[in-house]
Design a protein around this motif. Sequence first.
Motif, PDB file in Angstrom:
ATOM      1  N   MET A 260     -20.163 -11.432  49.465  1.00 30.90           N
ATOM      2  CA  MET A 260     -20.363 -10.111  50.079  1.00 30.90           C
ATOM      3  C   MET A 260     -20.497  -9.038  48.995  1.00 30.90           C
ATOM      4  O   MET A 260     -21.375  -8.172  49.075  1.00 30.90           O
ATOM      5  N   ALA A 261     -19.640  -9.115  47.994  1.00 31.05           N
ATOM      6  CA  ALA A 261     -19.690  -8.139  46.897  1.00 31.05           C
ATOM      7  C   ALA A 261     -21.010  -8.257  46.147  1.00 31.05           C
ATOM      8  O   ALA A 261     -21.655  -7.259  45.827  1.00 31.05           O
ATOM      9  N   VAL A 262     -21.420  -9.504  45.896  1.00 32.44           N
ATOM     10  CA  VAL A 262     -22.691  -9.724  45.196  1.00 32.44           C
ATOM     11  C   VAL A 262     -23.851  -9.182  46.041  1.00 32.44           C
ATOM     12  O   VAL A 262     -24.724  -8.470  45.543  1.00 32.44           O
ATOM     13  N   GLY A 263     -23.828  -9.509  47.351  1.00 30.18           N
ATOM     14  CA  GLY A 263     -24.884  -9.052  48.258  1.00 30.18           C
ATOM     15  C   GLY A 263     -24.979  -7.533  48.303  1.00 30.18           C
ATOM     16  O   GLY A 263     -26.064  -6.963  48.229  1.00 30.18           O
ATOM     17  N   LEU A 264     -23.812  -6.876  48.384  1.00 27.62           N
ATOM     18  CA  LEU A 264     -23.788  -5.414  48.426  1.00 27.62           C
ATOM     19  C   LEU A 264     -24.398  -4.823  47.170  1.00 27.62           C
ATOM     20  O   LEU A 264     -25.166  -3.870  47.215  1.00 27.62           O
ATOM     21  N   ARG A 265     -24.048  -5.419  46.039  1.00 30.59           N
ATOM     22  CA  ARG A 265     -24.560  -4.950  44.760  1.00 30.59           C
ATOM     23  C   ARG A 265     -26.072  -5.062  44.714  1.00 30.59           C
ATOM     24  O   ARG A 265     -26.769  -4.142  44.295  1.00 30.59           O
ATOM     25  N   ILE A 266     -26.573  -6.218  45.170  1.00 28.67           N
ATOM     26  CA  ILE A 266     -28.022  -6.439  45.151  1.00 28.67           C
ATOM     27  C   ILE A 266     -28.720  -5.441  46.071  1.00 28.67           C
ATOM     28  O   ILE A 266     -29.674  -4.770  45.682  1.00 28.67           O
ATOM     29  N   VAL A 267     -28.193  -5.328  47.296  1.00 26.33           N
ATOM     30  CA  VAL A 267     -28.863  -4.487  48.290  1.00 26.33           C
ATOM     31  C   VAL A 267     -28.893  -3.024  47.861  1.00 26.33           C
ATOM     32  O   VAL A 267     -29.854  -2.307  48.106  1.00 26.33           O
ATOM     33  N   ARG A 268     -27.841  -2.580  47.212  1.00 23.13           N
ATOM     34  CA  ARG A 268     -27.811  -1.165  46.828  1.00 23.13           C
ATOM     35  C   ARG A 268     -28.804  -0.852  45.733  1.00 23.13           C
ATOM     36  O   ARG A 268     -29.219   0.285  45.565  1.00 23.13           O
ATOM     37  N   ARG A 269     -29.207  -1.864  44.970  1.00 25.41           N
ATOM     38  CA  ARG A 269     -30.169  -1.635  43.904  1.00 25.41           C
ATOM     39  C   ARG A 269     -31.595  -2.039  44.293  1.00 25.41           C
ATOM     40  O   ARG A 269     -32.555  -1.577  43.694  1.00 25.41           O
ATOM     41  N   ALA A 270     -31.687  -2.931  45.299  1.00 19.83           N
ATOM     42  CA  ALA A 270     -32.994  -3.515  45.598  1.00 19.83           C
ATOM     43  C   ALA A 270     -33.957  -2.483  46.173  1.00 19.83           C
ATOM     44  O   ALA A 270     -33.555  -1.472  46.723  1.00 19.83           O
TER      45      ALA A 270
END
Lengths: 273, 327
Positions: A260-270
Amino acid sequence: MSTTVLTTARPEPATSEERSRRAVGRIPLSRIVGVELRKMFDTRSGFWLMASIVITSVLATAAIIVFAPDDQLTFDNFAAAIGAPMTVILPMIGILAVTSEWSQRSGLTTFTLVPHRGRVLGAKLLAAITVGVVAMFIALGVGTLGTLVGSAIAGVDPVWNVSAMHFTLIVLGSVLGMLFGFMLGLVIRNSAGAIVTYFVYTLVLPPLLGLLAANQRWFADLQPSVDYNFAQRPLFDGNVSSQQWQHLAVAGALWFLLPMAVGLRIVRRAEVK
Amino acid sequence: MGSGSPQGQARVAPRCVGRSIAATMLSMITVESLTKTYGRGMTAVDDVSFTAATGRVTGFLGPNGAGKSTTMRIMVGLTPATSGTATVDGRRFTDLPNPGRDVGVLLDASAQHAGRTGREILTLAQRTMGLPRTRVQEMLDLVSLTEDEADRRVRNYSLGMRQRLGIGAALLGDPHVLILDEPANGLDPAGIRWMRDLLRGYADRGGTVLLSSHLLHEIEVIADDLVVIGKGRIVARGTKADLLAAAGTVVRARDSVALAAAMEGAGLKITAHADGSVHTDASSDRVGEIALARGLVLTELRAADGAGLEEMFLELTADTQREGVAA
């Protein structure tokens, strides 16, 4: 549509005077949650997915009344019958709440009106949890009705063998399943991909891990704390020892919090395209 | 119908009252040194700077893949910039408390959930922005979507209807800035005329409009200012009048070969076209002199206008075009 387009209405750009007068405030989170809830119901597929919560609850209850022997018309059997479809439907709701913004590309509008993806995703999470908890109370209501009607038809006394604590644990287990779907949606951001992954995780993985545990002693010892499916089972049984809580926390951190943390990080930058 | 029309001034004037000059000057879109690079050294947007001023329509022009959409996505925070800034009224888009109330955005009319009705899509935006419910019907009326069409699912919309819905959504929050990516796509001629009048009036009443297009004629008709981009770089920017003045002269003679030879002989840089017309950077005065001296009969002599922008566009982006040098 093609020719009668000449309208006299004109859009007026807001003047600075108007703008300063209306003193635009920050969009409150409650409003975003409300909009996200509405988005879960306002398409045909979304509506039927929600409706299926009620429909499968009623069908499962009817099946128990028709097929179960009289001494099995107990509340926990109704709860189990209703809970089974719920563990599939709720994660789907969690997945689609996130992935539709990408699969249907509506994220272009969503993330422009609220250009803070963390807030939008937080609102989606709250909306999903709300739906999950409400769905469980609907199941509780239908199960109660089923127990009353079923035992009345059979002419036996209703058996209330699910405690408030047990129900709370079942709600927790169902919401955890839903959040797992939410996480998959966030990491994969594609409806079909996330749904397939969910079924691989819930249907294919457990027997494989079971096989491994049966043949490898080291894994059998390790399984409770690394197998998230396995660790959630005690919740549905209604008895969770403190050691099992620890296992759930470790497995949950591994299978849910970390991705979830990894996904959030990706989505916020993608990029949103 | 310029921005100096009496009505335009009347509505723009209050803007300056009680505000410092600096604040008034900030009432626009400012893009500064915007750069976006992807892995493998691909640069989509390369040091792009321009402004879109209040009360004017700024046309953002470039061939496909030139970086128009990427620039616009960066402006509204959908794509993170590698470096550089984009601001509206001096504020970054992501710092606006309720962006839809300040900036109307239409990036891709087809990017909507196909299962929602047009009315529902506007309602979601209306709720997000915290607007009165009546605003939805007002916008449907404004963009001429009928009751029946508004209650149809977007899956069954033509591209033109989606564009109308998208323009309605952009205008919903009563913004003073519009950022529109290819809004004329899919509209029929009457629809294009309608949109042109709508945006012209909007700018004349003090709004700021930035619209992109690869449809040269469309931009030429509507825009006051132009920003031309090719391969991620700004290749020209300025007022339309200035840029077209620099677009040169178009001339035609009964004997086009002799004309071309005469002009080249006089040291002019020319481009001869298959239809017999010759384009040059020189003034029409100078071309007339040359023709007179050689006794050539001219059938046409004018400042490059209609084709001028296209000429300029192809010339400026020649080395960035997929088709190679087109003119």
